[in-house]
Write a protein that holds these residues in place. Structure first.
Motif, PDB file in Angstrom:
ATOM      1  N   THR A   1      16.511  12.696 -36.999  1.00 44.90           N
ATOM      2  CA  THR A   1      17.823  12.960 -36.163  1.00 44.90           C
ATOM      3  C   THR A   1      17.554  14.101 -35.039  1.00 44.90           C
ATOM      4  OG1 THR A   1      18.825  14.484 -37.542  1.00 44.90           O
ATOM      5  CG2 THR A   1      19.247  12.076 -37.941  1.00 44.90           C
ATOM      6  N   GLY A   2      16.397  14.918 -35.178  1.00 47.28           N
ATOM      7  CA  GLY A   2      15.958  15.885 -34.368  1.00 47.28           C
ATOM      8  C   GLY A   2      17.242  17.065 -34.616  1.00 47.28           C
TER       9      GLY A   2
ATOM     10  N   ARG B   1      16.156  16.919 -51.581  1.00 52.10           N
ATOM     11  CA  ARG B   1      15.993  17.838 -50.378  1.00 52.10           C
ATOM     12  C   ARG B   1      14.778  17.120 -49.469  1.00 52.10           C
ATOM     13  NH1 ARG B   1      15.613  21.440 -54.844  1.00 52.10           N
ATOM     14  NH2 ARG B   1      17.210  22.916 -54.763  1.00 52.10           N
ATOM     15  N   ASN B   2      14.065  16.060 -50.212  1.00 51.86           N
ATOM     16  CA  ASN B   2      13.046  15.473 -49.370  1.00 51.86           C
ATOM     17  C   ASN B   2      13.618  14.612 -48.492  1.00 51.86           C
ATOM     18  OD1 ASN B   2      10.999  16.615 -50.589  1.00 51.86           O
ATOM     19  ND2 ASN B   2      10.341  15.065 -52.258  1.00 51.86           N
ATOM     20  N   HIS B   3      14.816  13.814 -48.841  1.00 48.63           N
ATOM     21  CA  HIS B   3      15.356  12.798 -48.109  1.00 48.63           C
ATOM     22  C   HIS B   3      16.187  13.634 -47.003  1.00 48.63           C
ATOM     23  CE1 HIS B   3      14.287   9.452 -50.146  1.00 48.63           C
ATOM     24  NE2 HIS B   3      15.156   9.628 -51.233  1.00 48.63           N
ATOM     25  N   LEU B   4      16.848  14.746 -47.345  1.00 54.82           N
ATOM     26  CA  LEU B   4      17.511  15.530 -46.402  1.00 54.82           C
ATOM     27  C   LEU B   4      16.457  16.106 -45.118  1.00 54.82           C
ATOM     28  CD1 LEU B   4      20.023  17.669 -48.468  1.00 54.82           C
ATOM     29  CD2 LEU B   4      20.605  15.823 -46.856  1.00 54.82           C
TER      30      LEU B   4
ATOM     31  N   ASP C   1      22.257   7.254 -47.416  1.00 57.38           N
ATOM     32  CA  ASP C   1      23.155   7.643 -48.497  1.00 57.38           C
ATOM     33  C   ASP C   1      22.892   9.145 -48.851  1.00 57.38           C
ATOM     34  OD1 ASP C   1      23.157   4.860 -49.180  1.00 57.38           O
ATOM     35  OD2 ASP C   1      21.596   4.735 -50.623  1.00 57.38           O
ATOM     36  N   VAL C   2      21.954   9.689 -48.863  1.00 58.32           N
ATOM     37  CA  VAL C   2      22.203  11.187 -48.710  1.00 58.32           C
ATOM     38  C   VAL C   2      22.895  11.894 -47.981  1.00 58.32           C
ATOM     39  CG1 VAL C   2      20.665  13.297 -48.682  1.00 58.32           C
ATOM     40  CG2 VAL C   2      19.806  11.224 -50.218  1.00 58.32           C
ATOM     41  N   LEU C   3      22.804  11.460 -46.752  1.00 57.80           N
ATOM     42  CA  LEU C   3      23.540  12.240 -45.513  1.00 57.80           C
ATOM     43  C   LEU C   3      25.230  11.726 -45.656  1.00 57.80           C
ATOM     44  CD1 LEU C   3      21.627  11.583 -42.206  1.00 57.80           C
ATOM     45  CD2 LEU C   3      21.663  13.570 -43.395  1.00 57.80           C
ATOM     46  N   ARG C   4      25.343  10.744 -46.334  1.00 58.46           N
ATOM     47  CA  ARG C   4      26.816  10.275 -46.464  1.00 58.46           C
ATOM     48  C   ARG C   4      27.269  10.884 -47.512  1.00 58.46           C
ATOM     49  NH1 ARG C   4      25.201   5.109 -47.012  1.00 58.46           N
ATOM     50  NH2 ARG C   4      25.572   4.158 -44.865  1.00 58.46           N
TER      51      ARG C   4
ATOM     52  N   LEU D   1      16.788   5.863 -39.758  1.00 54.81           N
ATOM     53  CA  LEU D   1      16.966   6.441 -41.351  1.00 54.81           C
ATOM     54  C   LEU D   1      16.893   5.125 -42.302  1.00 54.81           C
ATOM     55  CD1 LEU D   1      20.307   8.245 -40.687  1.00 54.81           C
ATOM     56  CD2 LEU D   1      18.011   9.308 -40.782  1.00 54.81           C
ATOM     57  N   THR D   2      16.146   5.526 -43.323  1.00 58.36           N
ATOM     58  CA  THR D   2      15.998   4.533 -44.331  1.00 58.36           C
ATOM     59  C   THR D   2      17.337   4.338 -45.231  1.00 58.36           C
ATOM     60  OG1 THR D   2      15.533   6.365 -46.102  1.00 58.36           O
ATOM     61  CG2 THR D   2      13.900   5.173 -44.960  1.00 58.36           C
ATOM     62  N   ASP D   3      17.444   3.696 -45.953  1.00 58.30           N
ATOM     63  CA  ASP D   3      18.732   3.368 -46.786  1.00 58.30           C
ATOM     64  C   ASP D   3      18.925   4.390 -47.613  1.00 58.30           C
ATOM     65  OD1 ASP D   3      19.116   0.788 -45.393  1.00 58.30           O
ATOM     66  OD2 ASP D   3      18.545  -0.414 -47.441  1.00 58.30           O
ATOM     67  N   ARG D   4      18.090   5.057 -48.223  1.00 60.99           N
ATOM     68  CA  ARG D   4      18.232   6.258 -48.951  1.00 60.99           C
ATOM     69  C   ARG D   4      18.888   7.544 -48.077  1.00 60.99           C
ATOM     70  NH1 ARG D   4      20.626   6.335 -53.598  1.00 60.99           N
ATOM     71  NH2 ARG D   4      19.014   5.531 -54.931  1.00 60.99           N
TER      72      ARG D   4
END
Length: 203
Positions: A183-184, A173-176, A147-150, A141-144
């Motif tokens: 993560t599969g 939406r793109n990051h999610l 952040d979005v998952l958190r 995962l990238t840092d961003r």
């Protein structure tokens, strides 16, 4: 005498660990705190040699507290002692300057020995975690994305996450979507769970 700081938000665990370590003739617990944001001041005030830090604490997580100690009091050795034996946590802790990482069910004699070895400048890592970390590799995962998952952990809407992180809804939406793919997972909630289980997100 090796002077120790214990940082754990569970008072019973902290007390039990202090009692066990104080039984050793060359170890002395000189400070105990229940929050990560109290670690640096306590270490400085009590001139500690080794700080034993839990990973998950209020105020500041153990990895962030280790980073602060490494920056401001580099002579203080850090040993992470945690319930959460996750390879991702191990990698983050070592990158933050920790000298060791062991789990809380480590026998008392081994814990005391780990403290001595860390004080001598050696690295001490739970062997099972070390093998798992090597097999798993770095977080994808990238840092961003992290952040979005958190931010998604509490079940908020895309709009909520966008507002909290000051991003557009399309960007969220793109990051999610990217995090779910990496993560599969099949859903956002599953991506959060898998990232937490792998130690890619500090809670």
């Amino acid at each position: 005498m090796i002077k120790l700081l214990l940082a754990d938000d569970q008072a019973l665990v902290r007390g039990a660990m202090a009692a066990l370590l104080d039984m050793e003739t060359d170890l002395k617990v000189v400070a105990e705190v229940g929050r990560g944001d109290e670690v640096l001041a306590a270490a400085r005030d009590h001139d500690v040699d080794v700080a034993l830090l839990d990973v998950e604490m209020p105020g500041l997580d153990g990895v962030a507290a280790a980073r602060e100690l490494h920056k401001h009091l580099p002579a203080v050795k850090v040993l992470m002692v945690t319930t959460f034996g996750r390879a991702g946590y191990l990698r983050q802790a070592m990158a933050a300057g920790a000298s060791g990482f062991i789990v809380k069910d480590t026998p008392a004699r081994q814990l005391a020995d780990a403290v001595r070895r860390v004080q001598e400048g050696l690295r001490v890592v739970d062997p099972e975690l070390a093998a798992q970390s090597l097999a798993q590799g770095e977080s994808p995962l990238t840092d961003r994305e992290s952040d979005v998952l958190r931010a998604a952990r509490d079940g908020g809407t895309v709009a909520d996450i966008a507002r909290d992180l000051r991003l557009s809804e399309g960007t969220v939406r793109n990051h999610l979507s990217s995090a779910i793919g990496k993560t599969g997972a099949r859903t956002r909630a599953e991506a959060v769970r898998l990232a937490l289980d792998n130690g890619w997100l500090l809670s």
